[in-house]
Write an enzyme that holds these catalytic residues in place. Structure first.
Site, PDB file in Angstrom:
ATOM      1  N   LYS A  40       0.816  -1.272  -0.066  1.00  0.00           N
ATOM      2  CA  LYS A  40       0.046   0.022   0.124  1.00  0.00           C
ATOM      3  C   LYS A  40       1.027   1.155  -0.059  1.00  0.00           C
ATOM      4  O   LYS A  40       2.036   1.305   0.498  1.00  0.00           O
ATOM      5  CB  LYS A  40      -1.029   0.157   1.119  1.00  0.00           C
ATOM      6  CG  LYS A  40      -1.984   0.951   1.196  1.00  0.00           C
ATOM      7  CD  LYS A  40      -3.486   0.191   0.350  1.00  0.00           C
ATOM      8  CE  LYS A  40      -4.261   0.999  -0.015  1.00  0.00           C
ATOM      9  NZ  LYS A  40      -5.628   0.421  -0.451  1.00  0.00           N
ATOM     10  N   ASP A  68      -7.188   4.382  -4.694  1.00  0.00           N
ATOM     11  CA  ASP A  68      -7.786   4.298  -3.319  1.00  0.00           C
ATOM     12  C   ASP A  68      -8.242   5.553  -3.046  1.00  0.00           C
ATOM     13  O   ASP A  68      -8.399   6.574  -3.867  1.00  0.00           O
ATOM     14  CB  ASP A  68      -6.732   3.832  -2.180  1.00  0.00           C
ATOM     15  CG  ASP A  68      -7.433   3.436  -0.933  1.00  0.00           C
ATOM     16  OD1 ASP A  68      -7.601   2.285  -0.830  1.00  0.00           O
ATOM     17  OD2 ASP A  68      -7.544   4.166   0.152  1.00  0.00           O
TER      18      ASP A  68
END
Ligand code: NDP
Ligand code: 2IT
Length: 443
Positions: free
Chosen positions: A125, A165
């Site tokens: 991430k 995201d």
């Protein structure tokens, strides 16, 4: 002290300043206890210690110039967590709340989520505390280009493949793609969520929301019902929330709420998703503007979605947006199922409360895995130099979500915890990564 408790104690001591990471680690480790304690090999091979510690954490400075010529500095992150199953894979988030704790919790969750998809992808991430909201397109472009000027060194189609995201839409992905191409002269599919004219996959935009509803419907079917006719409350009004609402309504559900960080709307007649798409995707506006399209709807400043009576609650905004009092209100109002579209939207005590009150609970790492699964399909199409139709991708996505539910349902049953889908998801995700790590030796 047991192996798990010892690892957890160390996590809490070593990372005391990372509450989100501790929360995610606690949820996973507590629920895989039954699997880990059944076989001493996990301790012998140090699997948990190796899972908890990312392969590497990259933190970098991102300077950029605003439209007035003023220089700003933000911080960029990429945590490459685990690549036992495939190249590092996971989104980049641009939001002022991004810090190392948030990126680590998301990266840690991503390992198990990606494992559940059954596709060859590891966990990672990244992101930045940069806020694209209120910035001009040129400012966003300059930020994205400078973000890539550092991050490109660590990416590649077989190394690490980011995606979107919170705050990272096709626009930001396009700018990042352009700069990577400029720096490397390479057209490889090193990022997913791309525009459809340069390697993006049809149905990627819809995938997380659609996948959430496919999985929730599967869970309902396994418990003798389905989404048709059910009243749903959705939080958020971004990518995941929009396509969750669209698919829920397509399957006969009625979505009555949506929200953003300013406030929330209640539309008793069922939310007009096209109006939300116009406000959010096209005009980049606020959810309060919904009243221009539906004057009979109600807008309220602040939080409030979980106080609305519903059958199914679908949190699709951000972490820790559904706390214990929200869970109590939902249960008191007759809510029978929860599907997490966002990552870790429910606090640990809220999850416990749902389970104790027999609410069917689909945890994020299973329920929102459709996004990353479709990203993996984008990678496949890029490698094959082919594009699948919307229907082909959507069919495959449905198959993947049905399969994820089957796996976590079976995993829960196997350890005597039928209906505990949190445990099922964590155990099923863990087994696969742990076996791969053991097979590959201590590296
Ligand atoms: P978007 O940026 O498109 O939308 C986020 C939505 O949540 C917006 O409505 C935003 O409101 C609201 N929101 C964000 N942060 C906060 C906050 N701190 N407090 C209140 N509201 C907030 O993001 P996505 O829809 O892509 O992501 C939503 C969630 O789903 C995240 O948890 C993400 O990690 C998760 N997810 C996303 C996937 C994807 O493919 N995009 C895949 C799997 C999970 P505002 O505009 O006012 O900030
Ligand atoms: O949380 C997630 O799974 C995502 N934001 C999507 C990641 C991806 O690589 O598509």
């Amino acid at each position: 002290m047991s192996y798990i408790d010892n690892v957890l104690k160390n996590v809490k001591e070593l990372h005391a300043a990372q509450p989100e990471f501790i929360q995610a680690a606690t949820e996973v480790l507590d629920t895989i206890r039954v699997a880990v304690e059944a076989d001493s090999k996990y301790e012998k091979y140090g699997v948990l210690e190796r899972l908890i510690e990312p392969d590497r954490q990259i933190i970098f400075r991102v300077p950029w110039v605003d439209d007035k010529g003023q220089v700003h500095v933000n911080r960029g992150y990429r945590v490459q967590y685990n690549n036992a199953l495939g190249p590092y894979k996971g989104g980049n988030r641009f939001h002022p709340s991004v810090n190392l704790s948030v990126v680590k919790f998301l990266g840690f969750e991503q390992i198990f989520k990606n494992s559940l998809t059954g596709l060859p992808i590891g966990g990672a991430k990244g992101g930045s505390d940069f806020d694209p909201k209120g910035k001009s397109e040129q400012e966003v472009m300059r930020f994205c280009h400078n973000f890539m000027n550092e991050l490109y060194k660590y990416l590649g189609q077989d190394i690490d493949v980011p995606a979107g995201d919170i705050g990272v839409t096709a626009r930001e992905i396009g700018f990042m793609y352009g700069q990577f191409k400029k720096l490397t002269d390479s057209y490889e599919g090193f990022i997913t969520g791309k525009g459809l004219t340069y390697g993006g996959s049809l149905a990627r935009k819809e995938a997380t929301g659609f996948g959430l509803i496919y999985l929730v419907n599967e869970m309902l079917k396994a418990n003798g019902t389905n989404i048709d006719g059910k009243v749903c409350t959705v939080s958020g009004s971004g990518n995941v929330a929009i396509y969750t609402a669209q698919k829920a309504q397509e399957l006969g559900g009625k979505v009555v709420t949506m929200s953003d960080s300013n406030g929330w709307i209640y539309d008793e007649a069922g939310v007009d998703v096209d109006a939300v798409i116009q406000i959010k995707e096209i005009e980049r506006g606020r959810i309060s503007e919904y009243l221009k399209y539906r004057p009979n709807a109600k807008y309220t400043e602040g939080k409030g979605v979980w106080g609305v009576k519903c059958d199914i609650a679908l949190p699709c905004a951000t972490q820790n947006e559904l706390l214990i009092d929200d869970a109590k209100a939902l249960v008191a109002n007759g809510c029978t199922a929860v599907g997490e579209g966002a990552n870790m939207p429910s606090s640990l005590d809220a999850v416990e409360y749902f389970m104790a009150n027999k609410v069917l609970f689909a945890p994020a790492k299973a329920a929102n895995a459709g996004g990353v699964a479709t990203s993996a399909m984008e990678m496949s199409q890029n490698s094959m130099r082919l594009s699948w139709t919307f229907e082909e991708v959507d069919q495959k996505l449905q198959g993947i979500m049905v399969n994820i539910f089957k796996n976590l349902d079976e995993a829960a049953k196997k350890v005597g915890a039928e209906g505990n889908y949190v445990l099922g998801a964590n155990v099923a995700g863990f087994y696969k990564v742990a076996e791969a790590m053991i097979a590959q030796g201590v590296v």
